[in-house]
Design an enzyme around this catalytic site. Sequence first.
Site, short mmCIF file in Angstrom:
data_model
loop_
_atom_site.label_atom_id
_atom_site.label_comp_id
_atom_site.label_asym_id
_atom_site.label_seq_id
_atom_site.Cartn_x
_atom_site.Cartn_y
_atom_site.Cartn_z
N GLU A 155 0.81 -1.23 0.00
CA GLU A 155 0.00 0.00 0.00
C GLU A 155 0.84 1.28 0.00
O GLU A 155 0.74 2.10 0.92
CB GLU A 155 -0.96 -0.03 1.20
CG GLU A 155 -1.86 -1.25 1.16
CD GLU A 155 -2.81 -1.36 2.36
OE1 GLU A 155 -2.72 -0.54 3.29
OE2 GLU A 155 -3.64 -2.29 2.35
N ASN A 201 1.78 -5.28 -3.05
CA ASN A 201 0.39 -5.57 -2.69
C ASN A 201 -0.37 -4.28 -2.38
O ASN A 201 0.14 -3.41 -1.68
CB ASN A 201 0.40 -6.46 -1.43
CG ASN A 201 -0.95 -7.04 -1.07
OD1 ASN A 201 -1.57 -7.75 -1.87
ND2 ASN A 201 -1.44 -6.75 0.13
N HIS A 237 -10.75 -5.75 -1.61
CA HIS A 237 -11.72 -5.49 -0.54
C HIS A 237 -12.87 -4.70 -1.18
O HIS A 237 -12.75 -3.50 -1.42
CB HIS A 237 -11.10 -4.67 0.59
CG HIS A 237 -10.05 -5.41 1.36
ND1 HIS A 237 -10.36 -6.50 2.16
CD2 HIS A 237 -8.71 -5.23 1.47
CE1 HIS A 237 -9.24 -6.96 2.73
NE2 HIS A 237 -8.24 -6.21 2.32
N GLU A 267 -6.75 -10.51 -0.84
CA GLU A 267 -7.49 -10.22 0.41
C GLU A 267 -8.99 -10.10 0.14
O GLU A 267 -9.68 -9.28 0.75
CB GLU A 267 -6.96 -8.91 1.04
CG GLU A 267 -5.45 -8.91 1.25
CD GLU A 267 -4.93 -7.71 2.03
OE1 GLU A 267 -5.73 -6.96 2.63
OE2 GLU A 267 -3.70 -7.52 2.03
N ASP A 269 -12.69 -9.82 0.05
CA ASP A 269 -13.92 -9.89 0.85
C ASP A 269 -14.88 -8.83 0.30
O ASP A 269 -14.45 -7.89 -0.37
CB ASP A 269 -13.68 -9.77 2.36
CG ASP A 269 -13.04 -8.48 2.82
OD1 ASP A 269 -12.89 -7.55 1.99
OD2 ASP A 269 -12.68 -8.39 4.01
#
Length: 357
Positions: A155, A201, A237, A267, A269
């Site tokens: 990030e 990432n 996300h 990741e 979701d």
Amino acid sequence: MRLSIVTALLVGSSLAAPHHEKGLSLNTLAQRRGKLWFGTAADIPHTAETTDTAYLDILKKQFGEMTPANALKFLFTEPEQNKFNFSDGDYFMDLARHTGKSVRCHNLVWATQVSDFVTTGNWTAETLIPVMRNHIFKTVKHFGDRCYSWDVVNEAFNSDGSFSSSIWYDTIGEEYVYLAFKFAQQALKEVHANKVKLYYNDYGIESPGPKVDAVLKLVKELRKRHIRIDGVGLEAHFMVGGTPSLADQVATQKAFIKADLDVAMTELDIRFAQEPFYTAEAQRQQAQDYYVSVSSCLLSGRRCVGVVVWDFYDKYSWVPYSFEGQGGATLFNDTLEAKPAYYAVADALMGKPCSVC
Ligand SMILES: *[C@@H]1O[C@H](CO)[C@@H](O)[C@H](O)[C@H]1NC(C)=O
Ligand SMILES: *[C@@H]1O[C@H](CO)[C@@H](O)[C@H](O)[C@H]1NC(C)=O
Ligand SMILES: *[C@@H]1O[C@H](CO)[C@@H](O)[C@H](O)[C@H]1NC(C)=O
């Protein structure tokens, strides 16, 4: 006859397997399509997850990869300067080894969850670079080839593609990213673990835009300096109803792949902005969004190496703790039963139309 009894047992168990394919796990379905694994984050040890046998049973049976949600972050691995503590990481690695899972190691250099000695220090580039180097060398060498990959830098960008503020960027400048990858590469070489993949990432790089352009530019710059980067992790996300389209997700993954990178969804979701989380209509829309997201990795081809969800049980999801009033983001509901989203993922992995969308 024997097989159908086994199938019936599996379908009836807490395994909560898809009905249509003899109870095959999500991981097996993904591997049948050429993926390395279908994985999940797990926040182990020191949490309820660590001893929840029903949860651990599903973790073991359904997933082929596990990502430590916290155990390898800076503040846990190096709580005080040059005093490393790998006991949480080793616990996680032992669980992965005993259950035959790959591990995406997460992460080395990030703005958040850094130890106080770093964030409160009075650093210059000349004094902070050795701190970053020491952290990367000791951590990477300790875990060696037990990692499938490392998220080297996490990030680093704002949504407009500019570098985001962090102790690393504010003190060292963008050079910190190039140095981090260089140090990780060198550390792996020292322990003969060159096969461990090096990843960048981030979130917000699942559909085209300035942040994706910034990552591609970063990759170009690393390559110009002959520093290795193998892949980009797309966190994914998402919000129910706000998930990027299939076309956008595939186009973005293909743009990274065209730059000779692996991609992984790291990741995934898909959360609700507010209650209700469990009405039939809410569940149907969420299933659709999961179906689209997992399908994108299949449509992008071999170099989308796999999909990782950011935990699979609504009760243990990070979402309600980080976003007030939001939740319901994972594949299993808050009584650990498979949701329509689970069956949608299985359908996507089988290349079938979504039966629950
Ligand atoms: C390392 O971390 C573990 C788990 O958090 C803790 O129990 C242990 O006391 C720590 N070891 C040292 C030497 O600080
Ligand atoms: C921070 O370090 C600089 C350079 O070493 C020094 O001049 C300055 O006084 C320090 N500031 C504090 C608050 O310690
Ligand atoms: C969880 O799923 C099970 C099985 O579909 C269902 O019986 C239960 O009501 C669900 N829980 C919630 C909170 O919706």
